[in-house]
Motif scaffolding. Structure first.
Motif: not given
Ligand SMILES: Nc1ncnc2c1ncn2[C@@H]1O[C@H](COP(=O)(O)OP(=O)(O)O)[C@@H](O)[C@H]1O
Ligand SMILES: [Mg+2]
Length: 271
Positions: A192-198, A237-246
């Motif tokens: 899956l390709v997405t720009h949506d981290v969640e 939530h933690q993972l989402r924050e980490e990936l958004l930061h990346e």
């Protein structure tokens, strides 16, 4: 890991734009195991769609090698099905005939095709709409038809290019649940390709974070959360924050010093 079903080996891709070479993908290497769900996330223009086009075999001009079951990809094949962001249904064809387009190259009788299409309409929950036309469907329903078309030839690998990007938030979440349900019934390797981290964290076993210009892998993250996943869960939530930061951090970015209030445009201060 067992022998991967999909393998990208040092894949690179450049486009010629008015005589200037644009490097879209650099040194992309990734092995995907049978049955695995991999999400590729990255900002617009970082080469996500290009990667899927190469894997599906729509573009055969690239560096490196892509293999499916150990055989180099040299064109399209029925073991790979793709769903695009816009459903790309033909308005003058019924749901049944749109799904049937996924079978044009299959050596099946008309009766077998009809049976197979019926099975997949059922799988996506649209049996009552078999004779409907695309304009009679909601966005979510049309996208389900596109998913059925991507699955009807029974591919072993399903490629999804931002398939829910055009849907409203609620429908998108319903479609994500449905995609997981379909995968539970038809064990299928999914990219899956997405720009949506969640969306990536909700669905995937592994998330590949891309960085742009040229598109390359920044990080690959295992998502070990059990299903069904809860978006409100702390680990989620933690993972989402980490990936958004990346995704948003840029190694080359050098702040030029603290921003002074008088550096800001007047319109900014006014509001
Ligand atoms: N057919 C093409 N011709 C020229 N440039 C292209 C072509 N397709 C994609 N690109 C360029 O390659 C880069 C990656 O594009 P794309 O794979 O569509 O990114 P994404 O799907 O991540 O938004 C972009 O800079 C885009 O402009
Ligand atoms: Mg794209």
């Amino acid at each position: 890991m067992n022998a991967p079903i999909v393998s990208f080996n040092h894949v690179g891709k450049s486009f010629d734009v008015d005589g200037v070479e644009l490097e879209a993908i650099r040194e992309f290497s990734l092995d995907i195991a049978e049955g695995e769900f991999v999400a590729i996330v990255g900002s617009s223009g970082c080469g996500k769609s290009t990667l899927l086009r190469l894997l599906v075999g729509l573009d055969t001009q690239f560096r490196g090698q892509i293999t499916v079951d150990g055989t180099a990809v040299t064109g399209i094949g029925s073991e790979r099905g793709i769903v695009f962001q816009e459903h790309r249904l033909f308005p003058w064809l019924t749901v049944e005939d749109n799904i049937g387009l996924g079978l044009v190259n299959e050596p099946l009788s008309a009766e077998q095709k009809h049976q197979r299409i019926g099975d997949f309409i059922e799988l996506v929950g649209l049996t009552d709409f078999i004779r409907a036309y695309p304009h009679q469907l909601s966005g979510g329903m049309a996208q389900r038809v596109a998913i059925a078309r991507g699955l009807v030839a029974s591919p072993r690998i399903l490629l999804l290019d931002e398939p829910f990007g055009a849907l409203d938030a609620l429908t998108r979440q319903q479609m994500q649940d449905e995609l997981l349900a379909i995968r539970a019934r038809a064990k299928i390797t999914t990219v899956l390709v997405t720009h949506d981290v969640e969306e990536a964290i909700f669905l995937a076993d592994r998330v590949v974070v891309m960085e742009p210009r040229p598109g390359r892998i920044k990080q690959v993250v295992d998502i070990a959360l059990p299903h069904p996943r809860q978006r409100s869960n702390f680990d989620f939530h933690q993972l989402r924050e980490e990936l958004l930061h990346e995704l948003t951090s840029d190694d080359h970015y050098q702040p030029s010093g603290p921003v002074q209030i008088h550096d800001l445009p007047l319109s900014f201060i006014a509001c």
